[in-house]
Design a protein around this motif. Sequence first.
Motif, PDB file in Angstrom:
ATOM      1  N   VAL A   1      80.752  69.629  21.237  1.00  0.00           N
ATOM      2  CA  VAL A   1      81.027  68.298  21.284  1.00  0.00           C
ATOM      3  C   VAL A   1      82.418  68.077  21.789  1.00  0.00           C
ATOM      4  O   VAL A   1      83.288  68.960  21.346  1.00  0.00           O
ATOM      5  N   ARG A   2      82.874  67.096  22.470  1.00  0.00           N
ATOM      6  CA  ARG A   2      84.056  66.656  22.710  1.00  0.00           C
ATOM      7  C   ARG A   2      84.362  65.095  22.530  1.00  0.00           C
ATOM      8  O   ARG A   2      83.386  64.198  22.776  1.00  0.00           O
ATOM      9  N   VAL A   3      85.376  65.035  22.111  1.00  0.00           N
ATOM     10  CA  VAL A   3      86.018  63.227  22.181  1.00  0.00           C
ATOM     11  C   VAL A   3      87.197  63.151  22.934  1.00  0.00           C
ATOM     12  O   VAL A   3      88.274  63.814  22.813  1.00  0.00           O
ATOM     13  N   ARG A   4      86.902  62.306  23.908  1.00  0.00           N
ATOM     14  CA  ARG A   4      88.101  61.795  24.657  1.00  0.00           C
ATOM     15  C   ARG A   4      88.466  60.481  24.056  1.00  0.00           C
ATOM     16  O   ARG A   4      87.894  59.470  23.532  1.00  0.00           O
ATOM     17  N   ILE A   5      89.769  60.398  23.875  1.00  0.00           N
ATOM     18  CA  ILE A   5      90.677  59.329  23.314  1.00  0.00           C
ATOM     19  C   ILE A   5      91.668  58.751  24.367  1.00  0.00           C
ATOM     20  O   ILE A   5      92.586  59.388  24.938  1.00  0.00           O
ATOM     21  N   ASP A   6      91.277  57.530  24.831  1.00  0.00           N
ATOM     22  CA  ASP A   6      91.996  56.667  25.818  1.00  0.00           C
ATOM     23  C   ASP A   6      92.707  55.706  25.006  1.00  0.00           C
ATOM     24  O   ASP A   6      92.209  54.865  24.609  1.00  0.00           O
TER      25      ASP A   6
ATOM     26  N   SER B   1      91.381  51.240  16.040  1.00  0.00           N
ATOM     27  CA  SER B   1      90.554  52.082  15.952  1.00  0.00           C
ATOM     28  C   SER B   1      88.921  51.782  16.405  1.00  0.00           C
ATOM     29  O   SER B   1      88.906  50.879  16.857  1.00  0.00           O
ATOM     30  N   GLN B   2      88.292  52.867  16.472  1.00  0.00           N
ATOM     31  CA  GLN B   2      86.900  52.708  17.033  1.00  0.00           C
ATOM     32  C   GLN B   2      85.832  53.553  16.230  1.00  0.00           C
ATOM     33  O   GLN B   2      86.300  54.815  15.904  1.00  0.00           O
ATOM     34  N   THR B   3      84.607  53.041  15.943  1.00  0.00           N
ATOM     35  CA  THR B   3      83.763  53.627  15.443  1.00  0.00           C
ATOM     36  C   THR B   3      82.435  54.115  16.415  1.00  0.00           C
ATOM     37  O   THR B   3      82.005  53.125  17.028  1.00  0.00           O
ATOM     38  N   LEU B   4      82.200  55.135  16.471  1.00  0.00           N
ATOM     39  CA  LEU B   4      80.859  55.737  17.593  1.00  0.00           C
ATOM     40  C   LEU B   4      79.697  55.996  16.458  1.00  0.00           C
ATOM     41  O   LEU B   4      79.953  56.683  15.600  1.00  0.00           O
ATOM     42  N   VAL B   5      78.630  55.555  17.117  1.00  0.00           N
ATOM     43  CA  VAL B   5      77.265  55.998  16.409  1.00  0.00           C
ATOM     44  C   VAL B   5      76.529  56.812  17.352  1.00  0.00           C
ATOM     45  O   VAL B   5      76.407  56.323  18.483  1.00  0.00           O
TER      46      VAL B   5
ATOM     47  N   VAL C   1      87.738  57.042  15.133  1.00  0.00           N
ATOM     48  CA  VAL C   1      88.898  57.380  15.411  1.00  0.00           C
ATOM     49  C   VAL C   1      89.792  56.492  15.188  1.00  0.00           C
ATOM     50  O   VAL C   1      89.819  55.309  15.499  1.00  0.00           O
ATOM     51  N   THR C   2      90.938  56.675  14.253  1.00  0.00           N
ATOM     52  CA  THR C   2      91.935  55.708  14.002  1.00  0.00           C
ATOM     53  C   THR C   2      93.304  55.888  14.446  1.00  0.00           C
ATOM     54  O   THR C   2      93.802  57.132  14.259  1.00  0.00           O
ATOM     55  N   ILE C   3      93.889  55.044  15.062  1.00  0.00           N
ATOM     56  CA  ILE C   3      95.237  55.089  15.772  1.00  0.00           C
ATOM     57  C   ILE C   3      96.377  54.724  14.751  1.00  0.00           C
ATOM     58  O   ILE C   3      96.403  53.456  14.112  1.00  0.00           O
ATOM     59  N   SER C   4      97.155  55.491  14.245  1.00  0.00           N
ATOM     60  CA  SER C   4      98.174  54.866  13.129  1.00  0.00           C
ATOM     61  C   SER C   4      99.525  55.382  13.530  1.00  0.00           C
ATOM     62  O   SER C   4      99.942  56.254  14.190  1.00  0.00           O
ATOM     63  N   SER C   5     100.459  54.364  12.983  1.00  0.00           N
ATOM     64  CA  SER C   5     101.806  54.626  13.285  1.00  0.00           C
ATOM     65  C   SER C   5     102.588  55.625  12.120  1.00  0.00           C
ATOM     66  O   SER C   5     101.830  55.812  11.169  1.00  0.00           O
ATOM     67  N   ALA C   6     103.648  56.411  12.491  1.00  0.00           N
ATOM     68  CA  ALA C   6     104.175  57.104  11.719  1.00  0.00           C
ATOM     69  C   ALA C   6     104.977  56.467  10.543  1.00  0.00           C
ATOM     70  O   ALA C   6     105.295  56.996   9.343  1.00  0.00           O
TER      71      ALA C   6
END
Length: 608
Positions: free
Chosen positions: A253-258, A338-342, A324-329
């Motif tokens: 499986v692959r996850v693409r993050i844009d 963030s986005q949740t896939l089902v 997938v969660t995008i967080s700062s340092a």
Amino acid sequence: MRTASSPLKALLLGAVFCMTAACSQFNVPRLFTPAPPQQVIPASVTLVLDDSVKTALFEYTACADIVMWKGHLGDSLVRAFQDMGQTRFTHFSLGEAPAARQTAEPGIFPVRATVKLTHKSFTSRTRTGADDRYMAQLDIHLVATFYDTQGQPLPDAPLNYSEAVSVFTPQFGASSQCATQDLDELLRTAAGQLAAQFPSYVEQLIAKQQRQTESARQTATNRPSQGEASPLTVKVTLLDDNQNLILESSEKVRVRIDVTNTGTAPTNQAFATFSGTPALTEAFAGTLTAPVTIPALQPGESTSAMVVGQLPARFDGTRGELTVTISSADTKTGPLASQTLVATMAPIGAPAAAAPSAGQSALSSGAIGQGQNRYAVAVGLSLYRSPWAGWRDGLSFDSKGTISLIAQSLNVPDSHTLLLQDELASQEDIEEALASWLPKQMGKDSIVFFYFNGQALADPKTGEVYLIPYDGTPASSRSRLISLRWLQSRLQKLGAKLALSIIETPLATGALSKDGKPKSVTPNWIADLDGSSGQTGRPLIQVAGNSGSSRQQNSLLSGLTGPADLDHDGIVTLGEWLRSLRGSAVTVPALPPALGVQSIPLSRVNQR
């Protein structure tokens, strides 16, 4: 009257003194008017002159071949750089090491550089025998190396003097007396002009430092506090290996993050982490030894990342979630996006899922090949180290648009894309990318894209095409440019499934005719690519912008975003793209490639 006759008196007295003293050389006093002072550059400059500069010496037989003139070029250069530095910069130190550390002053930029001598020559052109009046060629080439705030050297900056000069070294009668003032004055003039070129590089360096400082300041202030909306938006796409939209046991499986910066200021570096159903998070555990890095983004800029994993052989449940969660340092700042896939999951023993529709298959990323086998080198030039007249004509590189198109339409991951722009697009950089970086990254089934947007030169005699790197000019030696034949050879040696060379360029003037107009020459875009690319199983196809047509920015690439999708199936194949460029570009080889090559998908089109 007394004031007007003073120079004449000095000249006569000097001549009389020299004659009575039987001197072998006679130096005529220099009479000049000081130039008006120039604007002081706010910089604290430490300049080190290499020994090759300080000890430079010319030896030349002058005055009817009776006097060996020794021209101390090093002394002239030291004086010229000292005078230039003291008048053009706030602080200036000329020596072996930086001066004692000064208290930092607001608005004063520290600059450190070294200068070396690379070439010097003085050659008579029209002298016959013992002639004392003739033309000569004086060439002096220096190289200045600047250092960044970390002490790392920046690309070399050339300081060149190349002039045809008039020389007058008369002998006085039958005596051994002669005047070599002209020769000494030539060295002083050349040294002055060489030193005068140095401040422009300092100004460019300061301007670059100011842009970097301003960008860092804006980035530092663009940290959303808790409760404040983040400028980052994220789109996550989950792709399964067999494209049936069902996640099955042991399937890849692959996850693409844009990620896109929709704000008005740059964002800091961020990180993407995964959470959710254990079977899905475990699928990427071996790949994600560290969070996925999201680089700092300018306003409107986007970036993409692809993560590959494999589902475990056994898992429970038929429904999975992946967040997938995008967080700062900055740990004080909450999640930026963030986005949740089902997804539907099929453990061992579960009934097979129905096949997807033809439309779903055609529009999936898998239809154009997974990005893991795609690589791109993009070279873009919006400035040159040594600009020439007309160097801006036709330049139209848009780094954000080009990189976005490579990532989103051509499906090339950021980690497989090398951007060489401006100072990072020297001849050495480009050759290193093609001869070292690409071969180490790719495999035999890879698709390789090479994109060049900058000036090019057609040799006025042969029509041979050369790409002009950041450190080149139309007047540069051909060995300092990127030969089209060399480029074709390097791309062919990669042995890729397909190598596509896209050259978006006007042609710079390589030479002028006697009336001052550019010489007309037909560019040899074919070089070593004659015949049909279909003759080999691993083709190289080259597409070059038609210099005689009116072209919009990145027009060769624009068809990949949709206009070249002639059958409207959501996929732009190589054949469709080449057909869309008929009449507006030069394609080499001229014959169409084999049908199997034409059918290779290049880009995915967003249909609405």
